[in-house]
Scaffold this motif. Sequence first.
Motif, PDB file in Angstrom:
ATOM      1  N   LEU A   1     -27.530-116.572  -6.668  1.00  0.00           N
ATOM      2  CA  LEU A   1     -28.152-116.855  -7.985  1.00  0.00           C
ATOM      3  C   LEU A   1     -26.610-117.454  -9.312  1.00  0.00           C
ATOM      4  CD1 LEU A   1     -30.056-113.738  -8.774  1.00  0.00           C
ATOM      5  CD2 LEU A   1     -30.966-116.069  -7.717  1.00  0.00           C
ATOM      6  N   ASN A   2     -27.466-118.694  -9.296  1.00  0.00           N
ATOM      7  CA  ASN A   2     -26.476-119.775 -10.426  1.00  0.00           C
ATOM      8  C   ASN A   2     -27.437-119.521 -11.333  1.00  0.00           C
ATOM      9  OD1 ASN A   2     -24.847-121.123 -11.893  1.00  0.00           O
ATOM     10  ND2 ASN A   2     -24.898-122.794  -9.987  1.00  0.00           N
ATOM     11  N   ASP A   3     -26.536-118.481 -12.783  1.00  0.00           N
ATOM     12  CA  ASP A   3     -27.261-118.574 -14.228  1.00  0.00           C
ATOM     13  C   ASP A   3     -29.116-118.403 -13.961  1.00  0.00           C
ATOM     14  OD1 ASP A   3     -24.530-119.587 -14.978  1.00  0.00           O
ATOM     15  OD2 ASP A   3     -25.007-121.248 -15.124  1.00  0.00           O
ATOM     16  N   GLY A   4     -29.149-117.396 -13.139  1.00  0.00           N
ATOM     17  CA  GLY A   4     -30.219-117.626 -12.356  1.00  0.00           C
ATOM     18  C   GLY A   4     -31.168-118.162 -11.906  1.00  0.00           C
ATOM     19  N   THR A   5     -31.202-118.792 -11.652  1.00  0.00           N
ATOM     20  CA  THR A   5     -31.691-120.362 -10.800  1.00  0.00           C
ATOM     21  C   THR A   5     -31.416-119.674  -9.510  1.00  0.00           C
ATOM     22  OG1 THR A   5     -31.326-121.975 -12.824  1.00  0.00           O
ATOM     23  CG2 THR A   5     -32.254-122.789 -10.246  1.00  0.00           C
ATOM     24  N   PRO A   6     -32.339-119.974  -8.628  1.00  0.00           N
ATOM     25  CA  PRO A   6     -32.069-119.644  -6.667  1.00  0.00           C
ATOM     26  C   PRO A   6     -31.732-120.629  -6.547  1.00  0.00           C
ATOM     27  CG  PRO A   6     -34.088-118.634  -7.358  1.00  0.00           C
ATOM     28  CD  PRO A   6     -33.506-119.391  -8.707  1.00  0.00           C
ATOM     29  N   ILE A   7     -30.561-120.226  -5.551  1.00  0.00           N
ATOM     30  CA  ILE A   7     -30.119-121.436  -4.459  1.00  0.00           C
ATOM     31  C   ILE A   7     -30.103-121.794  -3.665  1.00  0.00           C
ATOM     32  CG2 ILE A   7     -27.846-123.367  -4.665  1.00  0.00           C
ATOM     33  CD1 ILE A   7     -29.070-123.269  -7.356  1.00  0.00           C
ATOM     34  N   LEU A   8     -30.539-122.337  -2.016  1.00  0.00           N
ATOM     35  CA  LEU A   8     -30.945-121.516  -0.912  1.00  0.00           C
ATOM     36  C   LEU A   8     -29.917-122.959  -0.504  1.00  0.00           C
ATOM     37  CD1 LEU A   8     -34.942-122.302  -0.723  1.00  0.00           C
ATOM     38  CD2 LEU A   8     -33.364-120.145  -0.672  1.00  0.00           C
ATOM     39  N   GLY A   9     -29.032-122.346   0.688  1.00  0.00           N
ATOM     40  CA  GLY A   9     -28.807-122.892   1.909  1.00  0.00           C
ATOM     41  C   GLY A   9     -29.104-122.515   2.676  1.00  0.00           C
ATOM     42  N   TYR A  10     -28.926-123.635   2.973  1.00  0.00           N
ATOM     43  CA  TYR A  10     -29.300-124.083   5.070  1.00  0.00           C
ATOM     44  C   TYR A  10     -29.066-125.093   5.274  1.00  0.00           C
ATOM     45  CZ  TYR A  10     -33.516-124.754   7.745  1.00  0.00           C
ATOM     46  OH  TYR A  10     -34.748-124.413   8.911  1.00  0.00           O
ATOM     47  N   ARG A  11     -27.958-124.481   7.124  1.00  0.00           N
ATOM     48  CA  ARG A  11     -27.385-124.505   7.727  1.00  0.00           C
ATOM     49  C   ARG A  11     -28.185-125.170   9.307  1.00  0.00           C
ATOM     50  NH1 ARG A  11     -21.419-122.264   9.091  1.00  0.00           N
ATOM     51  NH2 ARG A  11     -21.037-123.469   7.701  1.00  0.00           N
ATOM     52  N   LEU A  12     -27.465-126.440   9.169  1.00  0.00           N
ATOM     53  CA  LEU A  12     -28.293-126.629  10.422  1.00  0.00           C
ATOM     54  C   LEU A  12     -27.321-127.512  11.000  1.00  0.00           C
ATOM     55  CD1 LEU A  12     -30.957-128.768   8.628  1.00  0.00           C
ATOM     56  CD2 LEU A  12     -31.566-127.316  10.258  1.00  0.00           C
ATOM     57  N   SER A  13     -27.624-127.046  12.995  1.00  0.00           N
ATOM     58  CA  SER A  13     -26.121-127.475  13.848  1.00  0.00           C
ATOM     59  C   SER A  13     -27.064-128.854  14.454  1.00  0.00           C
ATOM     60  CB  SER A  13     -26.759-125.737  15.032  1.00  0.00           C
ATOM     61  OG  SER A  13     -27.788-125.939  15.888  1.00  0.00           O
ATOM     62  N   GLU A  14     -26.411-128.974  15.318  1.00  0.00           N
ATOM     63  CA  GLU A  14     -26.675-129.993  16.182  1.00  0.00           C
ATOM     64  C   GLU A  14     -27.983-129.987  16.689  1.00  0.00           C
ATOM     65  OE1 GLU A  14     -23.635-133.252  17.858  1.00  0.00           O
ATOM     66  OE2 GLU A  14     -24.627-132.519  19.308  1.00  0.00           O
ATOM     67  N   ILE A  15     -28.201-128.800  17.317  1.00  0.00           N
ATOM     68  CA  ILE A  15     -29.695-128.077  17.790  1.00  0.00           C
ATOM     69  C   ILE A  15     -30.641-128.547  16.492  1.00  0.00           C
ATOM     70  CG2 ILE A  15     -30.781-126.755  19.475  1.00  0.00           C
ATOM     71  CD1 ILE A  15     -28.228-126.340  20.688  1.00  0.00           C
ATOM     72  N   ASP A  16     -30.735-128.180  16.162  1.00  0.00           N
ATOM     73  CA  ASP A  16     -31.758-128.230  14.798  1.00  0.00           C
ATOM     74  C   ASP A  16     -31.972-129.290  14.282  1.00  0.00           C
ATOM     75  OD1 ASP A  16     -31.329-125.056  15.135  1.00  0.00           O
ATOM     76  OD2 ASP A  16     -29.960-125.199  13.059  1.00  0.00           O
ATOM     77  N   VAL A  17     -31.195-130.570  14.264  1.00  0.00           N
ATOM     78  CA  VAL A  17     -31.345-131.422  13.568  1.00  0.00           C
ATOM     79  C   VAL A  17     -31.847-132.099  14.930  1.00  0.00           C
ATOM     80  CG1 VAL A  17     -30.216-133.469  13.428  1.00  0.00           C
ATOM     81  CG2 VAL A  17     -28.633-131.612  12.398  1.00  0.00           C
ATOM     82  N   ASN A  18     -31.766-131.848  16.067  1.00  0.00           N
ATOM     83  CA  ASN A  18     -32.175-132.682  16.898  1.00  0.00           C
ATOM     84  C   ASN A  18     -33.871-132.391  17.509  1.00  0.00           C
ATOM     85  OD1 ASN A  18     -31.020-134.788  18.655  1.00  0.00           O
ATOM     86  ND2 ASN A  18     -29.162-133.075  18.464  1.00  0.00           N
ATOM     87  N   ASP A  19     -33.714-131.149  16.830  1.00  0.00           N
ATOM     88  CA  ASP A  19     -35.459-130.637  17.475  1.00  0.00           C
ATOM     89  C   ASP A  19     -36.066-130.490  16.165  1.00  0.00           C
ATOM     90  OD1 ASP A  19     -34.589-128.994  19.201  1.00  0.00           O
ATOM     91  OD2 ASP A  19     -34.332-126.790  17.913  1.00  0.00           O
ATOM     92  N   TYR A  20     -35.537-130.867  14.761  1.00  0.00           N
ATOM     93  CA  TYR A  20     -36.642-131.635  13.373  1.00  0.00           C
ATOM     94  C   TYR A  20     -36.918-133.504  13.552  1.00  0.00           C
ATOM     95  CZ  TYR A  20     -36.332-127.959  10.785  1.00  0.00           C
ATOM     96  OH  TYR A  20     -36.175-126.865   9.903  1.00  0.00           O
TER      97      TYR A  20
END
Length: 226
Positions: A53-72
């Motif tokens: 939470l940044n000043d009440g605003t939700p901040i989503l963090g998303y981590r993609l591995s090389e395998i994840d990137v290739n799947d997408y």
Amino acid sequence: MRKFILVIILFIIVLFGIYFVVSPVKDVEQLNQTSSLSALAQEKSAHSTSLELNDGTPILGYRLSEIDVNDYFRSYLYKQDSTVEGAEAELLPGHIKFYINKRLVSFMDSQFVADVTSNTENGKLVLKVNSIHLGRMPIPMSLVWERLGIERFSGVTVDKEMNKITLLNHLPPSVSFKKADTTDDYIDLSASVSIISLRDLINLAPYLIPEDIQKNLSKKLNLFSW
């Protein structure tokens, strides 16, 4: 007779030279039927998403591995372009290389290699195309856009003048990307999420909520609408 033989030898040398220049520089995995993009997002979100939470605003963090990137990457290409035979993404510090196997002629394998930098602009996720090669040969960007036909892909826009590709345009406007950093292990993304109304939450549901829960919510909301 000697001249004819010499011409034939030169032709063979030129042909092999052309094949060497445009042939694939990297072995990549063939495209096969994979999960849909939304199914992949739900599957991977459990282990790759963080929330702050940044000043009440939700901040989503998303981590993609090389395998994840290739799947997408492969799932997207499989759905959008039946002429692509194989593809692979390679994460490197500060940039990404995409390898796309696509035949220019029926008798010769060829491979496009795109070197790109991920970034965010005006809340959008953007890829800046640094260079394109056909095999080992650099080629003009104008030929690339025409041949790959990226602009016809859903959720993607192309700025041919600036050599930029904007991704995920189908996401609701309540999602604004803030960061897109690449290392040789991961792509770290972050986005702020503005949820002002129930409609914002419903629009986000396909990307954050498992499909069975979505169906139950939809049924309940339909009941309330009567």
